[in-house]
Design a protein around this motif. Structure first.
Motif, PDB file in Angstrom:
ATOM      1  N   VAL A  61       1.264  -1.129   0.015  1.00 39.52           N
ATOM      2  CA  VAL A  61      -0.187  -0.138  -0.024  1.00 39.52           C
ATOM      3  C   VAL A  61       0.579   1.579   0.122  1.00 39.52           C
ATOM      4  CG1 VAL A  61      -1.956   1.321   1.226  1.00 39.52           C
ATOM      5  CG2 VAL A  61      -1.888  -1.148   1.440  1.00 39.52           C
ATOM      6  N   LEU A  62       0.750   1.817  -1.388  1.00 36.41           N
ATOM      7  CA  LEU A  62       1.724   2.908  -1.368  1.00 36.41           C
ATOM      8  C   LEU A  62       1.073   4.277  -0.321  1.00 36.41           C
ATOM      9  CD1 LEU A  62       2.604   2.676  -5.046  1.00 36.41           C
ATOM     10  CD2 LEU A  62       3.970   1.766  -2.548  1.00 36.41           C
ATOM     11  N   GLN A  67      -5.937  -2.763   6.607  1.00 37.20           N
ATOM     12  CA  GLN A  67      -5.495  -4.203   7.654  1.00 37.20           C
ATOM     13  C   GLN A  67      -6.566  -5.529   7.253  1.00 37.20           C
ATOM     14  OE1 GLN A  67      -7.753  -1.217  11.487  1.00 37.20           O
ATOM     15  NE2 GLN A  67      -5.197  -1.209  12.613  1.00 37.20           N
ATOM     16  N   GLY A  68      -5.726  -6.305   8.123  1.00 37.03           N
ATOM     17  CA  GLY A  68      -7.078  -7.908   7.874  1.00 37.03           C
ATOM     18  C   GLY A  68      -6.772  -8.652   9.607  1.00 37.03           C
ATOM     19  N   TYR A  75      -3.764  -7.344  10.911  1.00 35.81           N
ATOM     20  CA  TYR A  75      -2.485  -7.342  10.062  1.00 35.81           C
ATOM     21  C   TYR A  75      -2.354  -6.527   9.301  1.00 35.81           C
ATOM     22  CZ  TYR A  75      -2.061 -12.201  10.880  1.00 35.81           C
ATOM     23  OH  TYR A  75      -2.095 -13.884  11.299  1.00 35.81           O
ATOM     24  N   ARG A  76      -1.295  -4.772   9.715  1.00 35.44           N
ATOM     25  CA  ARG A  76      -1.282  -3.797   9.072  1.00 35.44           C
ATOM     26  C   ARG A  76      -0.438  -4.153   7.806  1.00 35.44           C
ATOM     27  NH1 ARG A  76       0.760  -0.078  12.505  1.00 35.44           N
ATOM     28  NH2 ARG A  76       0.899   1.459  11.667  1.00 35.44           N
ATOM     29  N   TYR A  77      -0.936  -3.235   6.511  1.00 39.58           N
ATOM     30  CA  TYR A  77      -0.332  -2.861   5.416  1.00 39.58           C
ATOM     31  C   TYR A  77      -0.954  -1.455   5.018  1.00 39.58           C
ATOM     32  CZ  TYR A  77      -4.355  -5.943   3.507  1.00 39.58           C
ATOM     33  OH  TYR A  77      -5.798  -6.241   3.225  1.00 39.58           O
ATOM     34  N   ASP A  78       0.047  -0.609   5.055  1.00 40.90           N
ATOM     35  CA  ASP A  78      -0.856   0.496   4.682  1.00 40.90           C
ATOM     36  C   ASP A  78       1.130   0.971   4.003  1.00 40.90           C
ATOM     37  OD1 ASP A  78       1.762   0.371   7.077  1.00 40.90           O
ATOM     38  OD2 ASP A  78      -0.016   1.083   8.532  1.00 40.90           O
ATOM     39  N   LEU A 137       0.081 -15.575   6.792  1.00 38.32           N
ATOM     40  CA  LEU A 137      -0.590 -14.018   6.741  1.00 38.32           C
ATOM     41  C   LEU A 137       0.824 -13.242   7.272  1.00 38.32           C
ATOM     42  CD1 LEU A 137      -3.551 -12.675   6.471  1.00 38.32           C
ATOM     43  CD2 LEU A 137      -2.957 -13.707   4.508  1.00 38.32           C
ATOM     44  N   VAL A 138       1.560 -12.954   7.137  1.00 41.59           N
ATOM     45  CA  VAL A 138       2.739 -11.579   7.777  1.00 41.59           C
ATOM     46  C   VAL A 138       2.988  -9.914   7.421  1.00 41.59           C
ATOM     47  CG1 VAL A 138       3.933 -13.534   8.210  1.00 41.59           C
ATOM     48  CG2 VAL A 138       4.517 -11.969   6.481  1.00 41.59           C
ATOM     49  N   SER A 139       3.004  -9.351   8.166  1.00 43.95           N
ATOM     50  CA  SER A 139       2.714  -8.155   8.323  1.00 43.95           C
ATOM     51  C   SER A 139       4.167  -7.494   8.093  1.00 43.95           C
ATOM     52  CB  SER A 139       1.757  -7.295   9.025  1.00 43.95           C
ATOM     53  OG  SER A 139       1.677  -6.353   8.745  1.00 43.95           O
ATOM     54  N   SER A 140       4.998  -7.267   7.562  1.00 39.96           N
ATOM     55  CA  SER A 140       6.161  -6.546   7.516  1.00 39.96           C
ATOM     56  C   SER A 140       6.292  -5.694   7.503  1.00 39.96           C
ATOM     57  CB  SER A 140       7.182  -7.569   6.612  1.00 39.96           C
ATOM     58  OG  SER A 140       7.220  -8.862   6.668  1.00 39.96           O
ATOM     59  N   PRO A 141       7.709  -4.778   8.134  1.00 35.91           N
ATOM     60  CA  PRO A 141       7.702  -2.979   7.642  1.00 35.91           C
ATOM     61  C   PRO A 141       8.361  -3.046   5.983  1.00 35.91           C
ATOM     62  CG  PRO A 141       8.896  -4.568   9.913  1.00 35.91           C
ATOM     63  CD  PRO A 141       8.226  -5.157   9.175  1.00 35.91           C
ATOM     64  N   MET A 142       8.117  -2.073   6.002  1.00 36.58           N
ATOM     65  CA  MET A 142       8.229  -2.018   4.300  1.00 36.58           C
ATOM     66  C   MET A 142       9.669  -1.048   4.705  1.00 36.58           C
ATOM     67  SD  MET A 142       6.586  -1.719   1.245  1.00 36.58           S
ATOM     68  CE  MET A 142       5.121  -0.268   1.302  1.00 36.58           C
TER      69      MET A 142
END
Length: 310
Positions: A61-62, A67-68, A75-78, A137-142
């Motif tokens: 996500v740019l 959120q999942g 799980y955040r993806y932002d 699923l995993v949420s990882s730092p960009m």
């Protein structure tokens, strides 16, 4: 116009990635690209508690945020985190966007053969940690390496010559960066496919291929070479769902796409995905999506453009 590549090992500014993505995604909903496993979503709509079923891959996500929600975990993806998916799992999703700041997200589907090749190479060189728990699923730092390859990939998508020469290498690098990222070990453990995880993953493949057949938990467990209790525990640990919940969600999501694509009457589609009763299908569909089938198809066309997952 000459497009200069980003300096190697120097991550591009997020604003430059956003500019590239906006050029490649002029339409509301999903925008296809010259690479079949890369799509860019542009959305101005706030979504809440939407059921989704993602393919194995990653979502970057740019702008905006998602959120999942799976089995009590968030799980955040932002702009600061990306979501990686090792096996298809149904979950609930919320997203933030607005007309002034539309959500822009890159959807990347794994080439599972390439991912397995990279996993084998990594483990051949580094070995593997049997204690690392596989996760769907995993949420990882960009991290900078991810931003770097995304910037070069978006830039190549604007230049057919560059894409033809560099595209496959950039996709390979993106696989590598995800699998060696901060939480890549949990993905590698799922893709490694050994012991219990391997049996559950192979069972998921079989379910995906035969979801419209009559499937029972005892037969699935027997095919996996596991007892029913062990199968239940391993299945829920990896997917966050029971086998029956998973099969039902898969059938409903497949039916959702068929309906949106006008594949036939709803009763016919219900039978095609494995429902013996059209009435039961309609009840399950509305309970899952909170809209009836025709309302959901209209919602998909209005919010996603292309009839794909959100």
């Amino acid at each position: 116009m000459i497009l200069l590549p980003y300096p190697m090992n120097v991550a591009p500014e997020p604003s430059s990635l956003l500019t590239l993505a906006m050029e490649l995604a002029p339409q509301h909903g999903y925008n296809v690209t010259s690479l079949p496993n890369i799509r860019i979503l542009r959305s101005e709509t706030i979504l809440d508690d939407v059921p989704v079923l993602y393919r194995p891959g990653a979502v970057f996500v740019l702008q905006g945020a998602k959120q999942g929600f799976v089995n009590g975990e968030i799980y955040r993806y932002d702009a600061d985190h990306y979501l990686a998916v090792s096996v298809p799992v149904p979950f609930r999703m919320a997203s933030q966007a607005s007309p002034a700041h539309p959500l822009l997200a890159i959807y990347f589907d794994f080439d599972l053969h390439l991912a397995a090749e990279i996993v084998n190479t990594l483990e051949g060189q580094l070995g593997h940690d049997e204690k690392t728990r596989a996760k769907s699923l995993v949420s990882s730092p960009m991290m900078p390496p991810i931003l770097d390859v995304l910037g070069r990939l978006l830039q190549a998508l604007r230049n057919p010559q560059e894409l033809a020469i560099l595209g496959s290498g950039l996709l390979r690098e993106l696989h590598y960066r995800i699998l060696t990222g901060p939480q890549g070990g949990a993905l590698v453990a799922a893709l490694r496919r050994n012991d219990t995880t391997d049996r559950i993953v192979q069972s998921l493949v079989m379910i995906r291929e035969h979801y419209n057949d009559s499937l029972s938990v005892p037969s699935l467990a027997a095919t996996a070479g596991m007892s029913v209790p062990s199968y239940h525990v391993g299945f829920k640990a990896l997917t966050g769902s029971t086998p029956i919940q998973y099969i039902k969600a898969l059938r409903l999501h497949e039916a959702r796409l068929m309906i949106a694509r006008h594949r036939g009457p709803i009763a016919t589609i219900a039978a095609e995905v494995g429902y013996a009763s059209a009435a039961q299908f309609s009840r399950d569909f509305k309970r899952h999506f909170r809209r009836n089938a025709r309302e959901e198809a209209q919602w998909m066309r209005e919010h996603l453009g292309e009839t794909e997952q959100s």
